[in-house]
Enzyme design. Structure first.
Site, PDB file in Angstrom:
ATOM      1  CB  ALA A  66      -0.850   0.078   0.870  1.00 19.20           C
ATOM      2  N   GLY A 112       0.585  -5.073   0.567  1.00 21.38           N
ATOM      3  CA  GLY A 112      -0.374  -5.222  -0.129  1.00 21.38           C
ATOM      4  C   GLY A 112      -0.368  -5.561  -1.226  1.00 21.38           C
ATOM      5  CD  GLU A 115      -2.117  -7.973   2.580  1.00 17.93           C
ATOM      6  OE1 GLU A 115      -1.828  -6.745   2.773  1.00 17.93           O
ATOM      7  OE2 GLU A 115      -3.389  -8.017   4.020  1.00 17.93           O
ATOM      8  CD  GLU A 135       1.591  -5.403   5.076  1.00 17.34           C
ATOM      9  OE1 GLU A 135       3.089  -6.892   5.761  1.00 17.34           O
ATOM     10  OE2 GLU A 135       1.151  -5.817   4.575  1.00 17.34           O
TER      11      GLU A 135
END
Ligand code: CO8
Length: 256
Positions: A66, A112, A115, A135
């Site tokens: 992200a 992300g 993911e 993370e």
């Protein structure tokens, strides 16, 4: 389809969707997520698309996570909203997309980014790929489904270790533990993904859609019931009649 952060190329019923923010290693910002969501909504009813390949632009990164710069000043409520919205509008949408989605991981797949690759139906990787959920190094946990999807793919113990240590898996290690299905030279990655996709397009898209739904239901309580219902329902479809007729007549099936 006109996008600022995605390149979409459709040929032979296969859409290659390239996430295109190379200056940020294709990090997922709001605009990119919104475009991905729009793409999948539009592609659902587009008969020219039967398989989707997701990849990243450049030779270095699939998606480096992200966009940290975008959420670095968010508070708890904003962070939760960002994660919840992303999961519903992109990650769950991809997992439940009724046409196959293949992640072709061409470099870093972090946070992300991993993911996103795990929300796809399966993954292949280039030899230079590096995969991980870093993370905790940012004081976060995976927020786009990583705590749920990683243990299912590689087992709870390995997932715990990966999340806790934030270490990256090499492509070969990712292959060993079942996180990716194949590892190929970077130059061959998209060609190999297309080869797999082309093989899929020979098969009944209706049956494949039901298979995706049934496989996704595997870990839900009603998984077996959904499988049985879908299995029964397919008997009423043209593809089943064509498929069985072709087998009996010793010819290739011609699925519409
Ligand atoms: N977000 C924003 N920008 C990024 C990101 C990112 N995730 N990753 C890389 N960039 C930018 C860099 O800031 C740099 O920009 P600039 O040139 O302006 O300084 C550019 O991309 C190139 O990156 P580097 O210079 O760092 O390249 P290196 O080859 O030195 O390093 C790495 C590559 C190792 C991939 C490194 O960039 C890195 O560690 N990136 C961050 C990886 C990371 O921590 N990802 C997880 C992010 S958190 C997350 O994904 C949470 C998901 C759940 C969110 C739920 C909603 C809140």
């Amino acid at each position: 389809m006109d996008f600022q952060n995605l390149i979409v190329e459709v040929e032979n019923k296969i859409a290659v969707v390239t996430l295109n923010r190379p200056q940020a290693l294709n990090a997922l910002n709001k605009d990119l997520l919104s475009e991905l969501s729009t793409f999948f909504s539009t592609a659902q009813d587009n008969e020219e698309i039967r398989v989707v390949i997701l990849t990243g632009s450049g030779e270095k990164s699939f998606v480096a996570g992200a966009d940290i710069k975008e959420f670095s000043d968010f508070n708890g409520a904003q962070g939760q909203e960002l994660a919840a919205q992303g999961q519903t509008t992109v990650f769950d949408k991809i997992e439940n997309f009724t046409k196959p989605v293949i992640a072709a991981i061409n470099g870093f797949a972090l946070g992300g980014g991993l993911e996103l690759a795990m929300a796809a139906h399966f993954r292949i990787a280039s030899k230079n790929a590096k995969l991980g959920l870093p993370e905790v190094t940012l004081g976060l946990i995976p927020g786009y489904g990583g705590t749920q999807r990683l243990p299912k793919l590689i087992g709870k113990g390995r997932a715990m270790q990966a999340i806790m240590t934030a270490e990256m898996f090499s492509a070969d290690r990712a292959y060993e533990i079942g996180l990716v299905n194949e590892v190929v030279d970077q130059a061959d990655l998209i060609a190999r993904a297309k080869e797999i996709a082309a093989r899929i397009t020979q098969n009944s898209s209706m049956a494949i859609a039901r298979a995706i739904t049934a496989v996704n239901a595997f870990d839900k309580e009603q998984g077996f019931a959904i499988e049985i219902e879908s299995f029964g329902n397919l008997f009423d479809q043209e593809d089943f009649k064509e498929g069985t007729a072709a087998f009996i007549e010793k010819r290739k099936p011609n699925f519409k």
